[in-house]
Design a protein around this motif. Structure first.
Motif, PDB file in Angstrom:
ATOM      1  N   THR A  73      -0.596  -6.386   0.326  1.00 36.48           N
ATOM      2  CA  THR A  73      -1.986  -6.113  -0.001  1.00 36.48           C
ATOM      3  C   THR A  73      -2.578  -7.395  -0.201  1.00 36.48           C
ATOM      4  O   THR A  73      -3.179  -7.918  -1.182  1.00 36.48           O
ATOM      5  CB  THR A  73      -2.105  -5.283  -1.258  1.00 36.48           C
ATOM      6  OG1 THR A  73      -1.313  -5.976  -2.137  1.00 36.48           O
ATOM      7  CG2 THR A  73      -1.388  -3.833  -1.118  1.00 36.48           C
ATOM      8  N   GLY A  96      -1.384  -3.071   3.813  1.00 32.22           N
ATOM      9  CA  GLY A  96      -2.621  -2.866   3.107  1.00 32.22           C
ATOM     10  C   GLY A  96      -3.881  -4.094   2.886  1.00 32.22           C
ATOM     11  O   GLY A  96      -3.636  -5.079   3.340  1.00 32.22           O
ATOM     12  N   LEU A 109      -4.604   1.487   1.099  1.00 32.27           N
ATOM     13  CA  LEU A 109      -3.277   1.709   1.855  1.00 32.27           C
ATOM     14  C   LEU A 109      -3.777   2.706   3.324  1.00 32.27           C
ATOM     15  O   LEU A 109      -4.632   3.674   3.026  1.00 32.27           O
ATOM     16  CB  LEU A 109      -2.358   2.132   1.263  1.00 32.27           C
ATOM     17  CG  LEU A 109      -1.912   1.530   0.009  1.00 32.27           C
ATOM     18  CD1 LEU A 109      -0.641   2.074  -0.779  1.00 32.27           C
ATOM     19  CD2 LEU A 109      -1.663   0.026   0.239  1.00 32.27           C
ATOM     20  N   GLY A 134      -8.205   6.238   4.227  1.00 35.75           N
ATOM     21  CA  GLY A 134      -7.133   5.269   3.274  1.00 35.75           C
ATOM     22  C   GLY A 134      -6.967   6.019   1.939  1.00 35.75           C
ATOM     23  O   GLY A 134      -7.471   7.099   1.493  1.00 35.75           O
TER      24      GLY A 134
END
Length: 568
Positions: A73, A96, A109, A134
């Protein structure tokens, strides 16, 4: 030389004694019991933003820690196309993004590249992530750093991060007095000897737990833990700051400290794309629990509920239909305490049992479980489940609908652009004209933001309101854009202390005409203002703004407005 050796020996002995007296106890090694879940981790930063290692290096560390999936992320605005799911070192890796908003950070994500930068108000980012398909997680809601902490509790986010070790040490660092500072210094000395246990010893209770519990009474919210791993310890004030720091805590130590266990609908096949879909369905469904492995490992846990309507597991909904039987099975150590919650209230608190049955009444409820490491120094929640939602036939609380308008004053009727004009900064361009359509005309606004470095690039379509906006309470328009984008609808003051101050609400425009209504009491300040909400009598301009919040430097495009009216 002898003196130096003596001093070194004395120092080493002192450190040894200090470590022996302060080091956290070794993690408890538990009997492995297969519960059908798969261990992994979320919220991991790589060298693409403010982490210190490549995705390949991080995946190798995850494999050594026994994890089966990792979700990267890195900080960004969502416009970078995510890497395709891939197996690295035998670990399924998903890509992500962590997005900065004006109300904290939001993790997205399972989302394709966004057509424009995602930023601005948290409610807008939540809306955009959902529109793009998402799954969004409110990140580090307990952080003492306001720019990191999620603060928008009315936005319909999908999940919330209730465990974040990076937040824990920051909370300790913010505490007044010497005790917390001494605890951090002790952890720094103890870390080389028992890394994951030391990180776990700093975990703090989540203050956001109560907000999560309140939300689950109204809607589903997935509870999840995020390791927030960087292996680049520094006092970051700017997300994405990649300056070198201390390479602590290491990725492998962080991955051995905690894990997220997802219960899958079926086993992974080895096909990364297909397996990513299986994993994301488990995450979206809340079929997961979070455990602190630095206290005891490997965890095993099952939570189910049954009544006359059927049997479900954590993350699922069960219709009301007779008394509910809750069953909790785990391999928790004997000294740990299992607590079964009904929303904000503890339904039962029991020590020792690894197979617990609880009988609950026939009523709507939200049941969830936590297991606390009682009997250990600094007891913490060792394991937290997702809820089982027992819902009744009555609808959940919905936001009240706004009353329909009864009076409307047209500010664009398809024939004249009187009182309309264009504005832009010194380096950008904008223009306005009438474009013919069947039965009349529409406003066409063209803009081009300059490139280079950010320097306040902005272009705006402006409607002047010399008499103010009272008694109207909303603006309704029909418009579209050349490509999907966000436009900031703003009110600008022109009288008294409100002169030049602005309030805004962002709206999404697509390629086809859509009606949008902006309520003036829903606007938020742009920068510092004398009043939180605009004084409508003092407003002298309505602006439709394109700037670098949701548009790229050097971008250009067109916006069309077919109708616009002030209403009340």
């Amino acid at each position: 030389m002898k003196k130096l050796l003596l001093v070194t020996a004395v120092f080493a002995a002192a450190v040894t004694v200090f470590v022996v007296l302060t080091i956290p106890p070794r993690r408890l090694t538990l009997k492995p019991i297969g519960d059908g879940s798969l261990p992994g981790i979320l919220h991991v930063h790589t060298s693409r933003s403010d982490g210190s290692r490549s995705p390949d290096d991080i995946a190798a560390a995850a494999a050594r820690a026994g994890l089966k999936f990792v979700v990267f992320t890195d900080h960004g605005d969502g416009t970078r196309a995510p890497d395709a799911p891939a197996y690295r070192s035998g670990v399924l890796c998903l890509d992500g993004v962590e997005i900065s908003t004006t109300g904290g950070h939001y993790i997205a994500l399972d989302m394709p590249a966004a057509p424009y930068p995602l930023a601005g108000e948290p409610r807008d980012v939540v809306e955009d992530v959902r529109r793009l398909g998402g799954f969004g997680i409110a990140a580090h809601p307990d952080s003492p750093k306001i720019e990191l902490r999620w603060r928008e509790w009315t936005a319909p986010f999908d999940g919330i991060e209730l465990l974040n070790p990076d937040t824990s040490w920051r909370l300790l660092a913010q505490e007044r007095g010497l005790a917390a500072k001494r605890r951090l210094l002790t952890a720094l000395i103890d870390y080389p000897f028992r890394p994951s246990e030391t990180i776990a010893s700093l975990v703090q209770p989540s203050g956001a737990l109560y907000s999560w519990q309140a939300l689950t009474a109204r809607r589903r919210v997935v509870a999840i833990g995020g390791v927030d791993a960087h292996a680049n310890l520094q006092w970051r004030s700017d997300p994405g700051d990649a300056r070198a720091g201390i390479p602590l805590p290491g990725y492998e130590a962080s991955f051995r400290m905690m894990s997220v266990h997802a219960t899958l609908e079926r086993e992974f096949s080895g096909n990364a794309a297909a397996d990513a879909g299986i994993l994301m369905r488990a995450i979206r469904g809340g079929h997961l629990y979070t455990a602190v492995d630095g206290v005891a490992s490997p965890p095993a846990f099952e939570f189910m509920a049954s009544n006359e309507r059927g049997t479900v597991h954590e993350g699922d909904e069960l219709a009301v239909g007779g008394p509910v039987t809750l069953r909790v099975r785990s391999n928790a150590p004997a000294e740990f305490t299992t607590i079964v919650h009904d929303g904000m209230h503890a339904l039962t608190t029991v020590r020792d049992p690894q197979d617990l049955t609880v009988h609950a009444p026939d009523k709507p409820a939200v049941y969830w479980v936590e297991i606390v490491s009682t009997g250990r120094p600094h007891p913490i929640t060792w394991l937290r489940s997702n809820p089982i939602y027992v819902r009744g036939p009555e609808p959940l609380v919905r936001e009240a609908a706004r009353p329909a308008s009864t009076v409307s004053r047209t500010i664009f009727d398809g024939s004249s652009i009187a009182n309309w004009r264009a504005e832009h900064d010194a380096t950008s361009l904008s223009a306005i004209d009438l474009a013919p359509i069947v039965g009349g005309h529409e406003i066409r606004f063209r803009y081009g933001l300059s490139g280079g470095s950010p320097a306040g690039q902005v272009a705006a379509l402006v409607f002047d309101t010399p008499q103010g906006l009272e008694p109207n309470n909303r603006l309704t328009l029909v418009g579209r854009a050349e490509r999907p984008m966000r436009v900031s609808v703003q009110l600008r003051g022109g009288n008294g202390e409100a002169a030049g101050e602005r309030w805004q609400r962002s709206v999404f425009l697509d390629r086809v005409d859509q009606e949008k209504t902006v309520y003036f009491d829903d606007l938020m300040p742009v920068g510092a203002t004398h009043t939180f909400k605009p004084a409508l009598a003092d407003i002298r301009s309505i602006l439709f703004v394109v700037d670098t919040t949701n548009a790229k430097l050097g971008s250009s495009g067109r916006i069309w407005i077919q109708k616009a009216a002030l209403e009340r």
